[in-house]
Design a protein around this motif. Structure first.
Motif, PDB file in Angstrom:
ATOM      1  N   ILE A   4      10.994  57.284  43.619  1.00  0.00           N
ATOM      2  CA  ILE A   4      11.237  55.728  43.907  1.00  0.00           C
ATOM      3  C   ILE A   4      10.163  55.543  46.104  1.00  0.00           C
ATOM      4  O   ILE A   4      11.029  56.913  46.043  1.00  0.00           O
ATOM      5  N   ARG A  44      15.605  66.899  35.568  1.00  0.00           N
ATOM      6  CA  ARG A  44      15.172  66.460  35.648  1.00  0.00           C
ATOM      7  C   ARG A  44      14.776  64.936  37.091  1.00  0.00           C
ATOM      8  O   ARG A  44      15.629  65.369  38.094  1.00  0.00           O
ATOM      9  N   ARG A  45      13.507  64.188  36.872  1.00  0.00           N
ATOM     10  CA  ARG A  45      13.945  62.926  37.971  1.00  0.00           C
ATOM     11  C   ARG A  45      15.235  62.576  37.741  1.00  0.00           C
ATOM     12  O   ARG A  45      15.325  61.826  36.801  1.00  0.00           O
ATOM     13  N   LEU A  46      15.824  62.013  38.916  1.00  0.00           N
ATOM     14  CA  LEU A  46      17.264  60.598  39.100  1.00  0.00           C
ATOM     15  C   LEU A  46      16.116  59.449  38.721  1.00  0.00           C
ATOM     16  O   LEU A  46      14.891  59.449  39.110  1.00  0.00           O
ATOM     17  N   THR A  47      16.824  58.799  37.462  1.00  0.00           N
ATOM     18  CA  THR A  47      16.400  57.514  37.581  1.00  0.00           C
ATOM     19  C   THR A  47      16.671  56.703  38.732  1.00  0.00           C
ATOM     20  O   THR A  47      17.198  56.930  39.710  1.00  0.00           O
ATOM     21  N   ALA A  48      15.372  55.288  39.059  1.00  0.00           N
ATOM     22  CA  ALA A  48      15.328  54.613  39.407  1.00  0.00           C
ATOM     23  C   ALA A  48      17.031  53.800  39.386  1.00  0.00           C
ATOM     24  O   ALA A  48      18.181  53.544  40.475  1.00  0.00           O
ATOM     25  N   ASN A  49      18.139  53.751  38.770  1.00  0.00           N
ATOM     26  CA  ASN A  49      18.946  53.159  38.628  1.00  0.00           C
ATOM     27  C   ASN A  49      20.224  53.630  38.899  1.00  0.00           C
ATOM     28  O   ASN A  49      21.159  53.723  39.938  1.00  0.00           O
ATOM     29  N   GLU A  50      20.137  55.280  38.640  1.00  0.00           N
ATOM     30  CA  GLU A  50      21.125  56.631  39.249  1.00  0.00           C
ATOM     31  C   GLU A  50      20.765  56.012  40.376  1.00  0.00           C
ATOM     32  O   GLU A  50      21.928  56.817  41.380  1.00  0.00           O
TER      33      GLU A  50
END
Length: 250
Positions: free
Chosen positions: A2, A235-241
């Motif tokens: 992001i 894993r990569r965090l999500t944008a929401n996380e």
């Protein structure tokens, strides 16, 4: 991944030099102050010794002759740490580091948010965003962490209540948020929920009551769980996380 623009809506500039060095992932702000005072940092090719001077985005800051920058492309990774890996970027004993498990560490200056000791397993965040790391590490944000604990012996009658009530350790009084048995089949296995980020606090807490922690696994960190993440994987965090973590303490 992001972008910086998405996550940092407000301008960081001008910025104190020690903060810039920390955000660039070189070291903590405190150690950055020491580097500057030793003359290890240059700004626009001039040695500076004042750690609190302000720098602009256009200034050229160097450490050991190399230009350092706050990354434009941030990585936010969640690792399920295996046993026998240290959670530091380098080690004088050449022990295995969690960064050895991260493919992105070959091209990016990544570092963990906080630490898990060598024998502790479970969730740990890894990033190259110093602002993000400093925020999560700050005690005021009260990050919730839940550990699964296996002790060396069965919990004696009455000791669970003692665990819940807190105890006086060498560095002050500590009281967990919640302590309970994982299930009714074992009195050696517990869940402990805490906010403290003090070094080895869970192990030291049970030692205070005469127990040794045999296994320690962090199953929950700031709303994140190990769901779908096997040991040694990340894993990569999500944008929401990421946004949720950025808003902690607000």
């Amino acid at each position: 991944m992001i972008s910086q623009e998405e996550l940092h809506q407000h301008s960081l500039w001008p910025m104190r030099l020690n903060k810039f060095i920390a955000y660039a992932g070189i070291c903590s702000r405190r150690k950055a102050e020491e580097l500057v005072k030793k003359g290890s940092i240059t700004v626009n090719d001039e040695i500076v010794t004042q750690p609190f001077i302000e720098v602009l985005e256009t200034d050229i800051v160097k450490y050991k002759g190399d230009i350092i920058n706050i990354s434009k492309n941030y990585y936010y990774l969640l690792l399920n740490k295996p046993k026998n890996f240290i959670s530091t970027a380098s080690d004088e004993k050449n022990r295995k580091s969690i960064l050895d498990l991260i493919q992105e560490s070959k091209t990016e200056r990544l570092y963990p948010v906080g630490r898990l000791d060598r024998n502790t397993t479970g969730l740990i965040l890894i990033t190259n965003d110093g602002h993000f790391a400093q925020k999560l590490a700050h005690p005021k944000n009260n990050i919730t962490k839940i550990y699964r604990v296996i002790l060396d012996k069965d919990v004696a009658a009455g000791d669970l209540e003692k665990f819940q009530n807190g105890g006086q350790l060498d560095d002050g009084f500590f009281k967990p948020d919640v302590v309970n048995f994982v299930d009714s089949n074992s009195t050696k296995e517990l869940h402990i929920e805490i906010h403290s980020g003090k070094n080895r606090i869970v192990r030291r807490y049970f030692e205070h009551f005469g127990y040794t922690v045999i296994k320690l696994d962090r199953e929950y960190y700031a709303g994140l769980t190990k769901k779908g993440l096997s040991r040694g994987r990340y894993r990569r965090l999500t944008a929401n996380e990421i946004r949720n973590l950025m808003h902690l303490g607000k």
